[in-house]
Design a protein around this motif. Structure first.
Motif, PDB file in Angstrom:
ATOM      1  N   THR A  55       0.839  -1.200   0.000  1.00 11.42           N
ATOM      2  CA  THR A  55       0.000   0.000   0.000  1.00 11.42           C
ATOM      3  C   THR A  55       0.877   1.255   0.000  1.00 11.42           C
ATOM      4  O   THR A  55       0.602   2.211  -0.721  1.00 11.42           O
ATOM      5  CB  THR A  55      -0.946  -0.004   1.218  1.00 11.42           C
ATOM      6  N   ARG A  56       1.957   1.233   0.810  1.00 10.07           N
ATOM      7  CA  ARG A  56       2.882   2.379   0.821  1.00 10.07           C
ATOM      8  C   ARG A  56       3.572   2.535  -0.530  1.00 10.07           C
ATOM      9  O   ARG A  56       3.773   3.659  -1.013  1.00 10.07           O
ATOM     10  CB  ARG A  56       3.909   2.225   1.945  1.00 10.07           C
ATOM     11  N   LEU A  57       3.931   1.417  -1.168  1.00 12.40           N
ATOM     12  CA  LEU A  57       4.554   1.468  -2.491  1.00 12.40           C
ATOM     13  C   LEU A  57       3.591   2.062  -3.518  1.00 12.40           C
ATOM     14  O   LEU A  57       3.965   2.918  -4.320  1.00 12.40           O
ATOM     15  CB  LEU A  57       5.001   0.071  -2.932  1.00 12.40           C
ATOM     16  N   VAL A  58       2.350   1.633  -3.465  1.00 12.50           N
ATOM     17  CA  VAL A  58       1.338   2.170  -4.384  1.00 12.50           C
ATOM     18  C   VAL A  58       1.150   3.662  -4.134  1.00 12.50           C
ATOM     19  O   VAL A  58       1.107   4.459  -5.082  1.00 12.50           O
ATOM     20  CB  VAL A  58      -0.002   1.405  -4.226  1.00 12.50           C
ATOM     21  N   ALA A  59       1.072   4.080  -2.872  1.00  9.01           N
ATOM     22  CA  ALA A  59       0.891   5.502  -2.554  1.00  9.01           C
ATOM     23  C   ALA A  59       2.069   6.328  -3.064  1.00  9.01           C
ATOM     24  O   ALA A  59       1.877   7.402  -3.649  1.00  9.01           O
ATOM     25  CB  ALA A  59       0.723   5.693  -1.043  1.00  9.01           C
ATOM     26  N   ALA A  60       3.290   5.839  -2.866  1.00 15.07           N
ATOM     27  CA  ALA A  60       4.472   6.564  -3.343  1.00 15.07           C
ATOM     28  C   ALA A  60       4.477   6.640  -4.867  1.00 15.07           C
ATOM     29  O   ALA A  60       4.792   7.686  -5.449  1.00 15.07           O
ATOM     30  CB  ALA A  60       5.743   5.885  -2.835  1.00 15.07           C
ATOM     31  N   SER A  61       4.107   5.557  -5.521  1.00 16.99           N
ATOM     32  CA  SER A  61       4.055   5.550  -6.983  1.00 16.99           C
ATOM     33  C   SER A  61       2.983   6.495  -7.493  1.00 16.99           C
ATOM     34  O   SER A  61       3.194   7.215  -8.473  1.00 16.99           O
ATOM     35  CB  SER A  61       3.781   4.130  -7.489  1.00 16.99           C
ATOM     36  N   LEU A  62       1.837   6.519  -6.833  1.00 12.20           N
ATOM     37  CA  LEU A  62       0.758   7.421  -7.238  1.00 12.20           C
ATOM     38  C   LEU A  62       1.179   8.882  -7.123  1.00 12.20           C
ATOM     39  O   LEU A  62       0.840   9.706  -7.984  1.00 12.20           O
ATOM     40  CB  LEU A  62      -0.499   7.175  -6.400  1.00 12.20           C
ATOM     41  N   ARG A  63       1.932   9.221  -6.058  1.00 14.42           N
ATOM     42  CA  ARG A  63       2.430  10.598  -5.908  1.00 14.42           C
ATOM     43  C   ARG A  63       3.267  11.000  -7.112  1.00 14.42           C
ATOM     44  O   ARG A  63       3.110  12.090  -7.655  1.00 14.42           O
ATOM     45  CB  ARG A  63       3.269  10.725  -4.631  1.00 14.42           C
ATOM     46  N   GLU A  64       4.171  10.126  -7.522  1.00 11.32           N
ATOM     47  CA  GLU A  64       5.048  10.439  -8.655  1.00 11.32           C
ATOM     48  C   GLU A  64       4.285  10.456  -9.973  1.00 11.32           C
ATOM     49  O   GLU A  64       4.478  11.352 -10.797  1.00 11.32           O
ATOM     50  CB  GLU A  64       6.213   9.437  -8.717  1.00 11.32           C
ATOM     51  N   LEU A  65       3.427   9.474 -10.196  1.00 15.30           N
ATOM     52  CA  LEU A  65       2.667   9.423 -11.440  1.00 15.30           C
ATOM     53  C   LEU A  65       1.716  10.612 -11.572  1.00 15.30           C
ATOM     54  O   LEU A  65       1.543  11.157 -12.663  1.00 15.30           O
ATOM     55  CB  LEU A  65       1.888   8.100 -11.537  1.00 15.30           C
ATOM     56  N   SER A  66       1.127  11.042 -10.440  1.00 12.97           N
ATOM     57  CA  SER A  66       0.211  12.193 -10.510  1.00 12.97           C
ATOM     58  C   SER A  66       0.964  13.472 -10.844  1.00 12.97           C
ATOM     59  O   SER A  66       0.389  14.401 -11.399  1.00 12.97           O
ATOM     60  CB  SER A  66      -0.574  12.345  -9.203  1.00 12.97           C
ATOM     61  N   ALA A  67       2.276  13.517 -10.543  1.00 21.11           N
ATOM     62  CA  ALA A  67       3.103  14.676 -10.903  1.00 21.11           C
ATOM     63  C   ALA A  67       3.623  14.548 -12.335  1.00 21.11           C
ATOM     64  O   ALA A  67       4.357  15.417 -12.805  1.00 21.11           O
ATOM     65  CB  ALA A  67       4.269  14.811  -9.928  1.00 21.11           C
TER      66      ALA A  67
END
Length: 151
Positions: A55-67
């Motif tokens: 879940t933390r990996l997905v959240a970190a990836s989402l932060r980068e992808l959303s940018a």
């Protein structure tokens, strides 16, 4: 026999057109769901809960992808060559070799060889220390400038 580049074989995910916007929506959902369970729904309807680390990996990836940034996934225990370390840090291979010689970044020599390998987790730790020192220098320079002291 040559060694293929670890970084070349890494899983790199580039956001496609429109994906940064949907990643932003997903990021907000994950961020607002503190303590909630994040799940994967299979095509047959089966629900699989994601472990907290994923879940933390997905959240970190989402932060980068959303940018709009690409995300590269590598295990932290991956062993890199000095050239790959240089590529990752934006440094020359000779400079990386000097850092390895000085013990700034731990490395291991291959048996009966001059060649070295460096653990990705050690590279990331070095990078974090380097960034921390850089931020400290900026803070000192900013404080000196505010006080009118030449720096």
């Amino acid at each position: 026999m040559g060694r293929s580049g670890i970084l070349a074989g890494a899983e790199r995910i580039e956001p496609a057109h429109g994906e940064p916007e949907s990643a932003t929506v997903a990021q907000a959902a994950v961020a607002s769901a503190r303590g909630a369970e994040v799940v994967l729904r299979r095509p047959d309807g089966t629900i699989v809960p994601l472990p907290p680390a994923l879940t933390r990996l997905v959240a970190a990836s989402l932060r980068e992808l959303s940018a709009g940034h690409a995300v590269t996934v590598l295990p932290s225990e991956t062993m890199l060559t000095p050239a790959e370390v240089g590529e990752l840090l934006g440094l020359s291979r000779p400079f990386v070799s000097r850092l390895l010689d000085a013990g700034e970044i731990p490395s291991e020599r291959l048996l009966r060889s001059r060649h070295r390998r460096v653990r990705l987790s050690d590279v990331l730790a070095f990078h974090a220390r380097r960034e921390s020192r850089r931020q400290g220098r900026r803070a000192v320079a900013g404080a000196a400038a505010e006080a009118g002291i030449p720096y």
